[in-house]
Scaffold this motif. Structure first.
Motif, PDB file in Angstrom:
ATOM      1  N   THR A  53       0.804  -1.066  -0.180  1.00  0.00           N
ATOM      2  CA  THR A  53       0.154  -0.032   0.013  1.00  0.00           C
ATOM      3  C   THR A  53       0.992   1.142   0.070  1.00  0.00           C
ATOM      4  OG1 THR A  53      -1.863  -1.091   1.140  1.00  0.00           O
ATOM      5  CG2 THR A  53      -1.589   1.369   1.302  1.00  0.00           C
ATOM      6  N   ASP A  54       0.648   2.026  -1.199  1.00  0.00           N
ATOM      7  CA  ASP A  54       1.429   3.308  -0.976  1.00  0.00           C
ATOM      8  C   ASP A  54       0.878   4.353  -0.425  1.00  0.00           C
ATOM      9  OD1 ASP A  54       3.455   2.012  -2.450  1.00  0.00           O
ATOM     10  OD2 ASP A  54       3.488   3.212  -4.296  1.00  0.00           O
ATOM     11  N   VAL A  55       1.539   5.301   0.088  1.00  0.00           N
ATOM     12  CA  VAL A  55       0.452   6.388   0.823  1.00  0.00           C
ATOM     13  C   VAL A  55       1.114   7.991   0.195  1.00  0.00           C
ATOM     14  CG1 VAL A  55       0.101   7.633   3.268  1.00  0.00           C
ATOM     15  CG2 VAL A  55       0.544   5.083   2.941  1.00  0.00           C
ATOM     16  N   THR A  56       0.128   8.501  -0.361  1.00  0.00           N
ATOM     17  CA  THR A  56       0.465   9.904  -0.992  1.00  0.00           C
ATOM     18  C   THR A  56      -0.303  11.014  -0.343  1.00  0.00           C
ATOM     19  OG1 THR A  56      -1.097   9.789  -2.604  1.00  0.00           O
ATOM     20  CG2 THR A  56       1.032   8.698  -2.980  1.00  0.00           C
ATOM     21  N   THR A  83       5.607   7.164   9.886  1.00  0.00           N
ATOM     22  CA  THR A  83       4.799   5.949  10.161  1.00  0.00           C
ATOM     23  C   THR A  83       5.053   5.680  11.462  1.00  0.00           C
ATOM     24  OG1 THR A  83       6.047   4.301   8.918  1.00  0.00           O
ATOM     25  CG2 THR A  83       4.861   5.466   7.464  1.00  0.00           C
ATOM     26  N   LEU A 115      -0.336   7.471  10.419  1.00  0.00           N
ATOM     27  CA  LEU A 115       0.635   8.495   9.957  1.00  0.00           C
ATOM     28  C   LEU A 115       0.661   9.676  10.617  1.00  0.00           C
ATOM     29  CD1 LEU A 115       2.792   8.985   7.841  1.00  0.00           C
ATOM     30  CD2 LEU A 115       1.122  10.020   6.250  1.00  0.00           C
ATOM     31  N   GLN A 136      -6.128   5.311   8.716  1.00  0.00           N
ATOM     32  CA  GLN A 136      -6.911   4.812   7.750  1.00  0.00           C
ATOM     33  C   GLN A 136      -6.669   3.490   7.535  1.00  0.00           C
ATOM     34  OE1 GLN A 136      -6.989   6.815   3.831  1.00  0.00           O
ATOM     35  NE2 GLN A 136      -6.821   8.794   4.922  1.00  0.00           N
ATOM     36  N   ALA A 138      -6.225   0.163   5.531  1.00  0.00           N
ATOM     37  CA  ALA A 138      -5.274   0.042   4.212  1.00  0.00           C
ATOM     38  C   ALA A 138      -5.887  -1.402   3.647  1.00  0.00           C
ATOM     39  CB  ALA A 138      -3.822  -0.055   4.609  1.00  0.00           C
ATOM     40  N   LEU A 144      -3.286   4.888  -0.463  1.00  0.00           N
ATOM     41  CA  LEU A 144      -3.981   5.655   0.570  1.00  0.00           C
ATOM     42  C   LEU A 144      -3.734   7.169   0.447  1.00  0.00           C
ATOM     43  CD1 LEU A 144      -3.871   3.744   3.960  1.00  0.00           C
ATOM     44  CD2 LEU A 144      -5.724   3.731   2.487  1.00  0.00           C
ATOM     45  N   ARG A 145      -4.462   7.919   0.597  1.00  0.00           N
ATOM     46  CA  ARG A 145      -4.163   9.558   0.397  1.00  0.00           C
ATOM     47  C   ARG A 145      -4.461  10.260   1.799  1.00  0.00           C
ATOM     48  NH1 ARG A 145      -2.852  13.078  -3.541  1.00  0.00           N
ATOM     49  NH2 ARG A 145      -3.295  15.187  -3.033  1.00  0.00           N
ATOM     50  N   MET A 146      -3.433  10.883   2.232  1.00  0.00           N
ATOM     51  CA  MET A 146      -3.720  11.625   3.678  1.00  0.00           C
ATOM     52  C   MET A 146      -3.177  12.867   3.450  1.00  0.00           C
ATOM     53  SD  MET A 146      -2.271   8.515   6.503  1.00  0.00           S
ATOM     54  CE  MET A 146      -3.591   7.132   6.935  1.00  0.00           C
TER      55      MET A 146
END
Length: 254
Positions: A53-56, A83, A115, A136, A138, A144-146
């Motif tokens: 899971t990438d987070v941007t 993280t 995060l 959030q 996952a 995911l977008r935060m």
């Protein structure tokens, strides 16, 4: 001498990790080993496309403090995000960040991802306008977008000392009570951070902490009754005129 080669296939139900396969020849009649033990280590790593899971997201200047990035609100450069596993990212010129393979969620039910924005890395005078810690759910293979907002806050300071309270008590002297109402009026003029600064001298450390705690609770209680326009943040701090509480100074002089 005979050499036997074994070819093993990884099944679909095997999870990530490091596995050691062991093999040796055994006499079926006696149950005794007939050879040395051979080992082979297999390391299964997550697939960047299907498992990770990438987070941007962005950290932005939330000028109107509504928690969302409006068209005229720019990103904040150089803000650090961390993280729960210790992975860190820093925003670019436009306030953007990207954490590759930030987590590998549980295959069956997913996992919570946490995060945190390091508020120490915000530009001077800025405070978060959104939650500094976001959580959030996952799912494997989905990004995911935060987003995090921060804005410049007024800092309203209130300096207090032993003279504000009754001797050896947490009760505020009567002549100082109107000052609390004046403070609340000032706070209602616009979003602000309240900094309670206690200048301590010969009081005990416990008494100073109790006084600060009680005053903070009183201010927060009256603020909630006003049902005002923003969430008030109170930052208590203690300054000792002689470098520390008296009980510590006595202990250090022995």
């Amino acid at each position: 001498r005979h050499e036997i080669k074994l070819l093993l296939a990884v099944g679909a139900g095997v999870t990530e990790g490091e596995f050691v396969n062991r093999a040796f020849a055994m006499n079926a009649l006696t149950g005794q080993s007939m050879s040395a033990e051979a080992t082979a280590t297999v390391r299964l790593v997550p697939d960047p496309t299907f498992d990770c899971t990438d987070v941007t997201g962005k950290v932005f200047d939330d000028a109107n403090r509504n928690g969302y990035q409006d068209d005229d609100e720019a990103g904040l450069h150089g803000v650090r995000l961390v993280t729960a596993r210790g992975l860190a990212a820093t925003t670019d010129t436009y306030g953007r960040y990207h954490i590759t393979c930030a987590t590998v969620p549980n295959e069956d039910r997913g996992s919570n991802f946490i995060l945190k924005l390091d508020d120490r890395s915000l530009p001077s005078g800025y405070r978060t306008s959104t939650r500094p810690v976001q959580i959030q759910r996952a799912t494997r293979g989905k990004a995911l977008r935060m987003n995090f907002g921060a804005s410049i806050h007024r800092v309203v300071g209130l300096d207090i000392a032993d003279a504000v309270f009754e001797p050896d008590s947490v009760e505020i002297r009567a002549q100082w009570l109107p000052r609390v109402s004046m403070l609340l009026e000032e706070l209602q003029k616009g979003p602000a951070v309240l900094r309670l600064s206690y200048v301590a001298d010969v009081e005990s450390e416990r008494l100073v902490e109790q006084r600060l705690d009680l005053l903070k609770k009183q201010i927060m209680s009256e603020w909630q009754e006003l049902n005002c326009c923003y969430e008030l943040v109170v930052e208590p701090e203690i300054f000792w005129r002689l470098g520390g509480p008296p009980e510590r100074r006595k202990g250090g002089s022995k």
